[in-house]
Design a protein around this motif. Structure first.
Motif, PDB file in Angstrom:
ATOM      1  N   UNK A  31       1.228  -1.114   0.350  1.00 51.48           N
ATOM      2  CA  UNK A  31       0.054  -0.673   0.115  1.00 51.48           C
ATOM      3  C   UNK A  31       0.736   0.851   0.026  1.00 51.48           C
ATOM      4  N   UNK A  33       0.748   5.736   1.268  1.00 53.53           N
ATOM      5  CA  UNK A  33      -0.049   6.522   2.184  1.00 53.53           C
ATOM      6  C   UNK A  33       0.242   8.289   1.228  1.00 53.53           C
ATOM      7  N   UNK A  35       0.623  12.068   2.725  1.00 51.38           N
ATOM      8  CA  UNK A  35       0.676  12.574   3.962  1.00 51.38           C
ATOM      9  C   UNK A  35       1.309  14.536   3.627  1.00 51.38           C
ATOM     10  N   UNK A  45      -2.096  12.913   7.945  1.00 46.35           N
ATOM     11  CA  UNK A  45      -2.717  11.796   7.064  1.00 46.35           C
ATOM     12  C   UNK A  45      -3.613  12.013   5.317  1.00 46.35           C
ATOM     13  N   UNK A  48      -4.794   6.089   1.348  1.00 45.84           N
ATOM     14  CA  UNK A  48      -4.034   5.472   1.209  1.00 45.84           C
ATOM     15  C   UNK A  48      -4.332   4.375   0.164  1.00 45.84           C
ATOM     16  N   UNK A  50      -4.931   1.191  -1.922  1.00 50.66           N
ATOM     17  CA  UNK A  50      -3.901  -0.594  -1.688  1.00 50.66           C
ATOM     18  C   UNK A  50      -3.920  -1.324  -2.900  1.00 50.66           C
ATOM     19  N   UNK A  92       4.760   0.956   3.053  1.00 55.80           N
ATOM     20  CA  UNK A  92       5.173   0.382   4.240  1.00 55.80           C
ATOM     21  C   UNK A  92       6.523  -0.097   5.225  1.00 55.80           C
ATOM     22  N   UNK A  93       6.957  -0.537   5.897  1.00 56.01           N
ATOM     23  CA  UNK A  93       8.181  -1.655   6.377  1.00 56.01           C
ATOM     24  C   UNK A  93       7.893  -2.721   5.603  1.00 56.01           C
ATOM     25  N   UNK A  97      10.522  -5.961   9.258  1.00 56.24           N
ATOM     26  CA  UNK A  97      10.360  -4.181   9.973  1.00 56.24           C
ATOM     27  C   UNK A  97       9.082  -4.107   9.554  1.00 56.24           C
ATOM     28  N   UNK A  98       8.173  -4.481  10.473  1.00 55.25           N
ATOM     29  CA  UNK A  98       6.810  -3.930  10.429  1.00 55.25           C
ATOM     30  C   UNK A  98       6.396  -3.579  11.332  1.00 55.25           C
ATOM     31  N   UNK A  99       5.548  -2.244  10.901  1.00 55.97           N
ATOM     32  CA  UNK A  99       5.362  -1.169  11.595  1.00 55.97           C
ATOM     33  C   UNK A  99       5.764   0.528  11.372  1.00 55.97           C
ATOM     34  N   UNK A 100       7.112  -0.231  10.597  1.00 55.16           N
ATOM     35  CA  UNK A 100       7.915   1.070   9.706  1.00 55.16           C
ATOM     36  C   UNK A 100       7.130   1.610   8.598  1.00 55.16           C
ATOM     37  N   UNK A 101       7.678   2.515   8.458  1.00 55.15           N
ATOM     38  CA  UNK A 101       7.167   3.368   7.275  1.00 55.15           C
ATOM     39  C   UNK A 101       8.677   3.536   6.362  1.00 55.15           C
ATOM     40  N   UNK A 103       9.976   6.620   4.201  1.00 61.22           N
ATOM     41  CA  UNK A 103       9.465   7.609   3.435  1.00 61.22           C
ATOM     42  C   UNK A 103       9.779   8.502   3.131  1.00 61.22           C
TER      43      UNK A 103
ATOM     44  N   UNK B  32       0.953   1.669  18.604  1.00 60.02           N
ATOM     45  CA  UNK B  32       2.631   1.635  18.318  1.00 60.02           C
ATOM     46  C   UNK B  32       2.409   2.776  18.067  1.00 60.02           C
ATOM     47  N   UNK B  34       5.535   6.232  17.890  1.00 59.82           N
ATOM     48  CA  UNK B  34       6.775   6.679  16.739  1.00 59.82           C
ATOM     49  C   UNK B  34       7.701   8.166  17.195  1.00 59.82           C
ATOM     50  N   UNK B  36       9.819  10.868  15.436  1.00 59.31           N
ATOM     51  CA  UNK B  36       9.914  11.073  14.084  1.00 59.31           C
ATOM     52  C   UNK B  36      11.434  12.480  14.230  1.00 59.31           C
ATOM     53  N   UNK B  49      10.772   3.491  17.072  1.00 61.84           N
ATOM     54  CA  UNK B  49       9.340   3.008  17.330  1.00 61.84           C
ATOM     55  C   UNK B  49       9.226   1.869  18.543  1.00 61.84           C
ATOM     56  N   UNK B  99      -1.038  -3.379  10.079  1.00 61.14           N
ATOM     57  CA  UNK B  99       0.155  -2.605   8.927  1.00 61.14           C
ATOM     58  C   UNK B  99      -0.273  -1.722   8.551  1.00 61.14           C
TER      59      UNK B  99
END
Lengths: 113, 114
Positions: A31, A33, A35, A45, A48, A50, A92-93, A97-101, A103, B32, B34, B36, B49, B99
């Motif tokens: 996906x 996103x 911003x 935001x 998104x 997908x 997405x990560x 590295x789930x949960x990271x983005x 950019x 979660x 973070x 930055x 994070x 996610x």
């Protein structure tokens, strides 16, 4: 590793004109996103995407996700002074590295009246 | 509805002084979290994070540290600030277990180290 590249870095637009900013990933994204960060503010935001080839519109903003899900674009028509700011795309990560983005560096938009 | 609070809004600190920035989230559980950092006119650099209490992942080795003493509280600290620590610090949260959940940012702290 996965990288998200965004071009152009800067965009000077005359009020009323259209412009497009592009986001490209080195890997397929599940996906993407988008911003917007107004000057002096925090990122907010926008949307998104997908699905492959997905197109979404928010008033004068049109967001597109590429067929290969490796690139995306944001097109703004009839630019207004309220469109000033920096637009970031984020993927997405990776699986480890789930949960990271990830950019992009952002496109800073300046609108000339 | 969910809200995120971050303070202070601005901070001027001398080199070598300690730092503590706090962020809290309301209206959700087990987010979660973070931290930055954004240099002037630049992109977003992920510092830390956390997916749960006491669980911190550091992305950039530096003189900063983070802690999560409570489920919805995230703290950024430094024992001795450097000039290069100046910047715009943003706390953000996403929903746990999703996610694709978007990031919700706080208003940020503008730190100037003199």
């Amino acid at each position: 590793g996965q990288q998200v590249m965004q071009i152009p870095q800067y965009q000077h637009v005359q009020e009323g004109e259209d412009f497009t900013t592009y986001c490209n990933s080195s890997t397929t994204l599940s996906n993407i996103q988008w911003y917007k960060q107004r000057p002096g503010g925090h990122p907010v935001f926008l949307i998104q995407l997908v699905k492959s080839g997905e197109v979404k519109k928010q008033k004068r903003l049109t967001f597109q996700f590429g067929e290969a899900k490796k690139n995306s674009s944001l097109h703004i028509t009839a630019t207004q002074t309220t469109d000033v700011g920096t637009y970031f795309c984020a993927g997405p990560g990776s699986a480890d590295s789930w949960g990271k983005f990830q950019f992009g560096a952002g496109t800073q938009v300046v609108v000339t009246p | 509805s969910q809200t995120i609070h971050q303070w202070p809004a601005t901070l001027v600190q001398p080199v070598g002084s300690p730092l503590s920035l706090e962020c809290t989230v309301e209206g959700t559980s087990n987010p979660n979290l973070y931290w930055y950092r954004q240099a002037a006119g630049r992109g977003l650099q992920l510092l830390f994070y956390s997916v749960g209490i006491g669980q911190i992942s550091s992305e950039v080795p530096q003189n900063l540290s983070a802690s999560r003493p409570q489920d919805r509280q995230f703290i950024l600290s430094s024992k001795k600030l450097l000039l290069s620590d100046s910047g715009f610090y943003l706390c953000a949260w996403t929903r746990d277990g999703v996610n694709n959940s978007p990031l919700h940012f706080g208003n940020g702290t503008r730190l100037t180290v003199t």
